[in-house]
Design an enzyme around this catalytic site. Structure first.
Site, PDB file in Angstrom:
ATOM      1  N   ARG A  10       0.833  -1.211   0.000  1.00  0.00           N
ATOM      2  CA  ARG A  10       0.000   0.000   0.000  1.00  0.00           C
ATOM      3  C   ARG A  10       0.862   1.253   0.000  1.00  0.00           C
ATOM      4  O   ARG A  10       1.910   1.307   0.636  1.00  0.00           O
ATOM      5  CB  ARG A  10      -0.894   0.012   1.251  1.00  0.00           C
ATOM      6  CG  ARG A  10      -2.007  -1.010   1.218  1.00  0.00           C
ATOM      7  CD  ARG A  10      -2.958  -0.797   0.051  1.00  0.00           C
ATOM      8  NE  ARG A  10      -3.703   0.445   0.129  1.00  0.00           N
ATOM      9  CZ  ARG A  10      -4.926   0.564   0.639  1.00  0.00           C
ATOM     10  NH1 ARG A  10      -5.550  -0.491   1.119  1.00  0.00           N
ATOM     11  NH2 ARG A  10      -5.531   1.733   0.661  1.00  0.00           N
ATOM     12  N   ASP A 508      45.006 -24.751  -8.325  1.00  0.00           N
ATOM     13  CA  ASP A 508      44.317 -25.661  -7.402  1.00  0.00           C
ATOM     14  C   ASP A 508      43.321 -26.482  -8.233  1.00  0.00           C
ATOM     15  O   ASP A 508      42.942 -26.069  -9.338  1.00  0.00           O
ATOM     16  CB  ASP A 508      43.606 -24.811  -6.333  1.00  0.00           C
ATOM     17  CG  ASP A 508      42.643 -25.624  -5.516  1.00  0.00           C
ATOM     18  OD1 ASP A 508      43.060 -26.660  -4.979  1.00  0.00           O
ATOM     19  OD2 ASP A 508      41.455 -25.238  -5.437  1.00  0.00           O
TER      20      ASP A 508
END
Ligand code: ADQ
Length: 735
Positions: A10, A508
């Site tokens: 609202r 990695d």
């Protein structure tokens, strides 16, 4: 200055429309006041529904309303009757509201309502997208608009989004019931900051994020795919001064100046000076525990007959959602209960309950707060509950007693109230007696303490806090963005790479070159990865090394056809291509039989976890285990291991969903440096994702290009988002 826009179901103005003329009526509620202070200060707009049914007006009338709202910096979303029925009454109030308040039995599962909810959320998002620009902030409110954050973020990622939920967020076991749970989660995670009234709701939300989406969370930072999202608690306050001052003003009025309501009350008090008033105020909603309260009041009359004729409960219920069946049933139940109690305990001169089914003007509300000896607030579930705070703020004499349900968010802040379980009628009856006989000094001490707190943390402070926190979230996110490899940085790395005579590249494996698998043995390199590595290796100027925590047999097996260097078990084993396995330190495994039983105990207690024994380390894996439980266990395990490993020169390493115990004095940094110590290099690069790679980032020379995969804090110079980004980065370099 960038703007802040507010979005809520609202608008802070409702449009009163009689089919011909209309007028704007300003909402004076605390939330509206608090938020108005934000969007006006930051030159923003307020986007929301005006309350008008769009079927009932024509284009011309709509333009007129828009113009009037524009002057108030508001932008209206228009909803048709069907949309109101299905989005608002249907999905918002018939599905989310009951579920989030733990009323599973009232939840409706209606696919049409869900469709309309999505469409209407899109209407809100479109309206926001019309008014906001890159750099602006949008603050979205409540359960009617859970999908809007994602809808905005998708189109305008540079808009910062805050979301605040005014109702509870339920536990995972309840939330998971919803067929549309994933969509709602992703919708909310479009925000950068997600606020709740209390930590419990935040905790439930984070647990749902973990279990449903598997994102990692450190403290309250959620590591979503491309962003950090922060969840936090902001207990909403009220406009304290407004209640306190209105109450002071009312106190100083003469009887003649007072309202009719007060004159009635005055008659009641004059009739018998030892009469006392208990007040209860809420919307007529099944979450507010009104029937429970009435039954408890009857119990009180029964158990403590000395109060009959002396104590009256003023019960104010604001009509709410009266189109919905459950609310109609509740109304009948309440009417009946009030009738029964008044019939049983009242007489010609005395009604135990005065029941008003209506909304009251602000002054009357304050008058009631001001005149009531006790406030009885007993919701079975309530996000916060502002009535409790308003009552306390209005007690200018510092007297009065608050009885409060432990199920209301506000109970966390109001330790001085008498806290009750709303389902325990006896406890409430006793609490009423305690409250009505509480010595004035004690009342004053309790009320004053609560007043001090709610005065400090008003609705304005709450709104400011939220806005400031959004700014801090930006700092956290920018930390990632600042290190992200931009096209300029990429061009520079590529240029240095090309010019370099000899290069060392450390990569990695898990989480960097390939994604994680529930079973680590399934994270096998695929053809794309082999292509990339072969391309890099084919350049004789490159020394390419996979540097991993994995055991040497696995890596040797996977890369047997690739002439690549391997460093395994976080630096314990090294193998240059064409040579045998070597190790840089003398390590032994004498410690393993001592440590292994501890790990085994954790495996027994935590289903889905297992132990991997590497040559020089023991690893406890918990990726497959239930996430919340295993993280608690991981912390316990680390704690225990720290006690055990003190004299053994062991290191406890925490990788991605693993805890690894290994010999101290070896890590990826030491191993990488050992590997390149006799090389003349012009270009060094290391890429890795977890904190075992941080050793490498720290040990390598300053001019090395160190790159972290993911959004976590790092010592690396740069960051990339994920495995795909690593692969395309390496492809680009090698081409
Ligand atoms: P509500 O469920 O509406 O709000 P609450 O926080 O108590 O509950 O707010 C009610 C407001 O309505 C109060 O400001 C009160 O003064 C006003 N009010 C109540 N009765 C009235 C009456 N008869 N006449 C006029 N005004 C009346 C939702 C959540 C709550 C959360 C708030 C704010 O359900 O848990 O506290 O939002 O986030």
């Amino acid at each position: 200055m960038s703007k802040i826009h507010i979005v809520s179901n609202r608008l802070p103005y409702s449009v009163n429309h009689d089919g011909k003329n209309f007028e704007l009526i300003e909402s004076v509620g605390g939330l509206a006041t608090g938020l108005k202070s934000v969007y006006t200060r930051y030159n923003g707009k307020w986007i929301g529904w005006s309350g008008v049914n769009s079927d009932s007006i024509d284009e011309e009338q709509r333009a007129e309303i828009d113009l009037a709202l524009e002057e108030k910096s508001c932008s209206a979303v228009y909803l048709s009757e069907k949309e109101i029925l299905e989005y608002y009454e249907g999905f918002s109030n018939g599905t989310i509201w009951p579920l989030f308040h733990y009323f599973n039995q009232y939840v409706s599962y209606n696919a049409n309502h869900w469709e309309t909810y999505k469409n209407v959320n899109q209407l809100f998002a479109n309206k926001v997208l019309e008014v906001c620009e890159d750099g602006d902030t949008v603050w979205i409110h409540d359960y009617q608009l859970l999908l809007v954050p994602e809808m905005i973020k998708k189109i305008k990622p540079k808009v910062t989004i805050g979301f605040f939920l005014h109702i509870p967020f339920p536990s995972f076991e309840v939330f998971r019931i919803l067929p549309w749970r994933m969509e709602l989660m992703n919708g909310m995670l479009g925000a950068d900051l997600i606020g709740f009234h209390i930590y419990d709701y935040e905790r439930h939300f984070i647990s749902c994020v973990r279990r449903l989406l598997g994102y990692e969370v450190s403290f309250n930072q959620i590591h979503a795919d491309d962003r950090i999202v922060i969840a936090d608690a902001f207990p909403m306050g009220i406009d304290y001064q407004k209640f306190h001052e209105a109450s002071t003003e009312i106190m100083h009025k003469t009887i003649q100046e007072r309202s009719d309501l007060y004159k009635e009350l005055e008659k009641y008090f004059l009739a018998s000076p030892d009469r006392q008033l208990v007040l209860s105020i809420d919307r007529l909603d099944y979450t507010k525990g009104i029937p429970h309260r009435l039954r408890a009041f009857a119990r009180f009359m029964e158990k403590y007959p000395e109060f009959r004729g002396k104590v009256t409960l003023i019960m104010l219920a604001v009509p709410s959602r009266n189109q919905v069946e459950e609310y109609q049933k509740l109304k009948s139940e309440v009417d009946e209960l009030v009738g029964n109690i008044n019939g049983s305990y009242g007489d010609i001169n005395y009604s135990p309950i005065w029941y008003f089914y209506r909304s009251l003007p602000f002054d009357n509300l304050v008058e009631l707060y001001n005149s009531s000896d006790v406030a009885l607030i007993t919701p079975v579930r309530d996000g916060m509950n502002l009535v409790a705070k308003e009552y306390v703020a209005s007690r200018i004499t510092h007297t009065g007693v608050l009885i409060l349900s432990e199920m209301a968010g506000v109970a966390k802040e109001m330790g001085e109230a008498i806290i009750i379980n709303p389902n325990n009628e006896d406890e409430i009856a006793d609490a009423l007696k305690q409250a009505l006989t509480m010595p004035v000094e004690e009342q004053k001490a309790r009320i004053s303490n609560m007043q001090e707190r709610i005065q400090r943390y008003s609705v304005f402070k709450w709104a400011n806090d939220f806005v400031e926190r959004i700014d801090k979230v930006k700092t956290v996110q920018n930390d990632f963005l600042a290190k992200k490899i931009s096209s300029a940085v990429y061009a520079n790395i590529k240029m240095k790479y090309k010019k370099a005579g000899k290069r060392a590249i450390f990569l990695d494996y898990d989480g960097t070159l390939t994604s994680f698998h529930k079973n680590p043995q399934n994270a096998i390199p695929n053809d794309e990865l082999f292509d990339i590595l072969n391309k890099l290796i084919s350049d004789p100027q490159n020394i390419v090394t996979i540097i991993s925590g994995r055991d040497r047999y696995t890596l040797e097996k996977w890369f047997k056809d690739v002439p690549i260097n391997l460093i395994c078990e976080h630096g314990v084993w090294l193998k240059k291509q064409g040579q045998e396995w070597d190790t840089i330190t003398a390590v032994n495994n004498d410690w393993m039989p001592m440590i292994r039983p501890t790990l085994e105990r954790f495996v027994d207690r935590t289903p889905g976890t297992f132990i991997e024994e590497k040559n020089y380390s023991l690893v406890w894996h918990y990726r497959k285990a239930e996430q919340d439980q295993s993280e608690i266990r991981a912390n316990e395990l680390k704690d225990e291991l720290r006690g055990l490993t003190g004299n053994l020169n062991l290191e406890i390493m925490e990788g991605s969903k693993v805890i690894e115990v290994k010999n101290g004095g070896v890590n990826k940094g030491i191993a990488a440096m050992h590997f390149i110590k006799n090389e003349q290099l012009d270009f060094i690069m290391a890429i890795g994702d977890d904190w075992t790679d941080e050793f490498m980032f720290k040990e390598l020379p300053n001019d090395a290009y160190t790159i972290k995969v993911g959004i976590k804090h790092t010592a690396a110079k740069y960051k990339v988002e994920n495995v795909e980004a690593v692969r395309s980065f390496l492809k680009g370099l090698a081409d």
